[in-house]
Scaffold this motif. Structure first.
Motif, PDB file in Angstrom:
ATOM      1  N   LEU A 252       0.803  -1.232   0.000  1.00 46.07           N
ATOM      2  CA  LEU A 252       0.000   0.000   0.000  1.00 46.07           C
ATOM      3  C   LEU A 252       0.830   1.274   0.000  1.00 46.07           C
ATOM      4  O   LEU A 252       0.420   2.283  -0.581  1.00 46.07           O
ATOM      5  CB  LEU A 252      -0.933   0.010   1.225  1.00 46.07           C
ATOM      6  CG  LEU A 252      -1.924  -1.142   1.369  1.00 46.07           C
ATOM      7  CD1 LEU A 252      -2.742  -0.976   2.644  1.00 46.07           C
ATOM      8  CD2 LEU A 252      -2.831  -1.235   0.150  1.00 46.07           C
ATOM      9  N   ILE A 253       1.974   1.263   0.688  1.00 45.68           N
ATOM     10  CA  ILE A 253       2.729   2.510   0.882  1.00 45.68           C
ATOM     11  C   ILE A 253       3.832   2.669  -0.156  1.00 45.68           C
ATOM     12  O   ILE A 253       3.925   3.697  -0.826  1.00 45.68           O
ATOM     13  CB  ILE A 253       3.318   2.574   2.300  1.00 45.68           C
ATOM     14  CG1 ILE A 253       2.229   2.328   3.352  1.00 45.68           C
ATOM     15  CG2 ILE A 253       3.996   3.917   2.530  1.00 45.68           C
ATOM     16  CD1 ILE A 253       1.099   3.332   3.328  1.00 45.68           C
ATOM     17  N   GLY A 254       4.693   1.659  -0.316  1.00 50.72           N
ATOM     18  CA  GLY A 254       5.781   1.752  -1.284  1.00 50.72           C
ATOM     19  C   GLY A 254       7.045   1.095  -0.778  1.00 50.72           C
ATOM     20  O   GLY A 254       7.209   0.857   0.425  1.00 50.72           O
ATOM     21  N   PRO A 255       7.993   0.807  -1.691  1.00 57.09           N
ATOM     22  CA  PRO A 255       9.222   0.090  -1.297  1.00 57.09           C
ATOM     23  C   PRO A 255      10.108   0.874  -0.342  1.00 57.09           C
ATOM     24  O   PRO A 255      10.781   0.279   0.503  1.00 57.09           O
ATOM     25  CB  PRO A 255       9.922  -0.156  -2.638  1.00 57.09           C
ATOM     26  CG  PRO A 255       9.357   0.852  -3.574  1.00 57.09           C
ATOM     27  CD  PRO A 255       7.938   1.065  -3.138  1.00 57.09           C
ATOM     28  N   ALA A 256      10.158   2.197  -0.470  1.00 60.73           N
ATOM     29  CA  ALA A 256      11.026   2.975   0.409  1.00 60.73           C
ATOM     30  C   ALA A 256      10.628   2.797   1.873  1.00 60.73           C
ATOM     31  O   ALA A 256      11.487   2.635   2.757  1.00 60.73           O
ATOM     32  CB  ALA A 256      10.988   4.455   0.028  1.00 60.73           C
TER      33      ALA A 256
END
Length: 519
Positions: A252-256
Motif C-alpha cells: 500500500l505505501i511503497g518500497p522505500a
C-alpha cells in the motif's frame, strides 16, 4: 555432550554464541548499510521485502520442527535416552523435507497476492529467487536446532560467522562495482545455497547422526501432539511478527517505507542480539534439559535468575537505543535515511522493555499446555492484524511500530500471568524496580551531558556514560545477588588482569561481605 548443560558448559556455550553474535550482527549492519547506500531507498526496499519474504517462508516451512527438535532431543539426552534421540532426529528430518516441498508449491500458487509494488512482469523470477533462497536456509536452521538439542552450540556459531563473512565480502565487491539490484539478489541466493553445504560438513564433524531404529510409538505420539500444536503456534506467530505491517507497507505505501522499516528493525534486532542472544540461545534447551533432569522445581530456579538478567539487558538496550539512534543511522546509512532515527528510538524502548518476554517464551516452549500457547498465538495474530490495518495505512512506519508495540504488550501480560500460575513463579518485582531505577539514573546522567554540551559526537560519549552509570546504579541498588558476584569473582580469577581490577571492587560489595545475605 551432556557437559554442555552444566553451569560451566552453559557459560562456555554462551561465550561462543556471544562471539558469533557480535560477528554476525556487526557484519549484518555493515551489509545493510552498504546495500542501502549503493541501491538507494526504493531498490533497497525491494531487496528488503524479498529478504523478509524468504524469512517468512523459512519459518512457515520449518514451522514446529526446530522447536520440537531442540526441546525433545535435549530432553531425551537429559534423560539418557540417546537411541530415542537419534531416531527422533531421523523422523523429524524426513517430515521436514515434505514440509519444505509443500511450502514451495503453495507459495508459487499464492504469488500474485504477495508480489510487492515494482515487480510487475517479473513474477516468475521473484518466485524462483524466493524458493532458491528459503529451502537451503530452512535446512540450515532446522539442523542448528538439532545441534543445540545435542549441546553442540558451536554448529550455529561457526556456520553463522562463516556465512556472514562470505556474504559481506560479496556485497562489498558488488557495491564497489556498482552492481544492480538483481546482481545483489543472485548473490543472496548463492549464499543461501552455501548454508546447506556448510551444514552438511558441520553435521559430519559434530557426529550428530540419525538412526534407522523406528521411533517408539509412545514417543512418536507425544511428539506428534507437540508438533501439531507447535506448528499451528509457529505458523500464526510467523504471520504476526511484523508480517502484516511489512506486507501492508509493501503493498500500500511503497518500497522505500519497507526499506525504512527494515533498517529500523535490523538495527534494533542487532542491538537485542548483541546483548541477549547468547543467553536466549542456550535458555530453551537448558530449561528443557532441566525439566528432564529435575522437573518444574529446577526450571523455576533457572527462571528466577534469568528474569533478573534479562531485566538488566533490557535496560541497556532501551537506553543505548534511545541515545545512539540518530548518530548511528547517520553514520551507517547517510542523511537520505535520517527519518529512520526516531523509529529506531521508539522500537528500542519497546524492545528493551519487552526483552523479558524471552524467558517466558522459552519456558512456555518446554511445557505442554498447547491450548494456551495456540490461543496466545492466534490472539497475537488477530491483534497484530487489527492494529496494523488500523494504523499502517494512515501513519506508515510509525503506525507499524505502534501496532507491534500494542500487540506485544497485551500478549506478554497474558503469557507472564499464565507462566507465573503454572510454575508458582515468584516474579522478582523488586529487582524489576531496581532495574528501572538504574535506567532512570543512568539516563539522567547521559541526557544531562547531551543537554549541556550538544553535538552529534557527544551522543557517543553519552552512550558510554549511560553504560557506566547503569552498571554503577545496578550495584548501588543491590540488583545483583551473592551468587552472581561470587560467580563473577570465580571467572575473574581465570584472567589475572581482570581479577586485579574486579576483585577489590567486588570484595567491598555488601552482598559478598554480609553472610546473612547468602540465601
Amino acid at each position: 555432550m551432556a557437559g554442555a548443560f552444566t553451569r560451566v558448559g552453559a557459560l562456555r556455550a554462551a561465550a561462543v554464541m556471544t562471539l558469533s553474535t557480535y560477528v554476525t550482527v556487526a557484519l549484518g549492519l555493515v551489509v545493510s548499510a552498504i546495500l542501502a547506500r549503493s541501491l538507494g531507498p526504493d531498490d533497497y526496499g525491494r531487496y528488503a521485502y524479498l529478504l523478509w519474504l524468504v524469512g517468512l517462508l523459512v519459518t512457515i516451512g520449518n514451522h514446529g520442527f526446530p522447536i520440537s527438535a531442540t526441546r525433545h532431543i535435549s530432553e531425551l539426552k537429559g534423560a539418557g535416552q540417546n537411541t530415542e534421540a537419534a531416531s527422533l532426529y531421523s523422523w523429524l528430518k524426513k517430515w521436514q523435507w515434505t514440509s519444505l516441498l509443500a511450502t514451495a508449491l503453495i507459495f508459487a500458487v499464492c504469488m500474485p497476492f504477495v508480489e510487492p509494488i515494482g515487480w510487475s512482469g517479473h513474477s516468475l523470477l521473484f518466485t524462483a529467487l524466493c524458493i532458491l533462497c528459503f529451502v537451503p536456509k530452512a535446512f540450515f536452521f532446522f539442523h542448528t536446532s538439532v545441534a543445540k538439542g545435542h549441546g553442540a552450540f558451536w554448529v550455529e556459531a561457526s556456520g553463522n560467522m562463516l556465512m556472514s563473512i562470505l556474504y559481506t565480502i560479496g556485497v562489498a565487491v558488488l557495491a564497489w562495482s556498482h552492481a544492480s539490484l538483481m546482481a545483489n539478489l543472485w548473490w543472496f541466493a548463492a549464499i543461501s545455497a552455501a548454508h546447506m553445504l556448510t551444514m552438511a560438513v558441520m553435521l559430519r564433524r559434530s557426529e550428530i547422526r540419525g538412526s534407522s531404529i523406528p521411533l517408539p510409538r509412545d514417543l512418536r505420539a507425544r511428539v506428534q501432539v507437540h508438533m501439531r500444536w507447535t506448528s499451528l503456534q509457529v505458523f500464526v506467530a510467523a504471520l504476526s511478527n511484523r508480517t502484516v505491517e511489512t506486507y501492508l507497507l509493501g503493498r500500500l505505501i511503497g518500497p522505500a517505507e519497507v526499506g525504512y522499516f527494515a533498517i529500523a528493525t535490523n538495527l534494533v534486532r542487532g542491538g537485542i542480539e548483541l546483548v541477549s542472544s547468547s543467553l536466549t540461545t542456550i535458555l530453551m534447551p537448558s530449561l528443557a534439559h532441566a525439566r528432564g533432569a529435575g522437573g518444574v522445581a529446577q526450571v523455576n530456579a533457572i527462571m528466577q535468575d534469568t528474569l533478573r538478567y534479562f531485566a538488566v539487558l533490557g535496560g541497556l538496550t532501551a537506553g543505548l537505543g534511545w541515545l545512539l539512534a540518530e548518530p548511528g543511522v547517520n553514520l551507517l546509512y547517510g542523511h537520505r535515511y535520517g527519518t529512520v532515527a526516531h523509529a529506531v528510538q521508539v522500537m528500542s524502548v519497546i524492545s528493551g522493555f519487552f526483552l523479558i518476554e524471552a524467558p517466558f517464551s522459552s519456558v512456555l516452549a518446554t511445557l505442554d499446555d498447547h491450548r494456551f500457547k495456540t490461543g496466545l498465538s492466534v490472539l497475537y495474530f488477530g491483534l497484530s492484524a487489527a492494529f496494523a490495518l488500523w494504523l499502517v495505512p494512515e501513519h506508515g512506519i510509525m503506525g507499524a511500530i505502534a501496532a507491534n508495540g500494542l500487540t506485544r504488550m497485551t500478549t506478554f501480560l497474558l503469557c507472564a500471568v499464565w507462566v507465573k500460575r503454572r510454575l508458582g513463579l515468584v516474579v522478582p518485582w523488586m529487582d524489576a524496580g531496581r532495574a528501572l531505577i538504574s535506567v532512570a539514573g543512568a539516563m539522567a546522567l547521559a541526557s544531562g551531558l547531551i543537554y549541556l554540551v550538544g553535538g552529534m559526537l557527544i551522543h557517543w560519549l553519552a552512550g558510554v556514560v549511560y553504560v557506566i552509570g547503569f552498571i554503577c546504579m545496578t550495584l548501588l541498588t543491590g540488583l545483583w545477588k551473592p551468587k552472581d558476584i561470587h560467580l563473577l569473582n570465580k571467572l575473574a580469577q581465570r584472567f589475572p588482569a581482570a581479577a586485579k581490577v574486579l576483585a577489590p571492587i567486588l570484595s567491598r560489595m555488601p552482598q559478598v561481605a554480609d553472610p546473612s545475605q547468602r540465601s
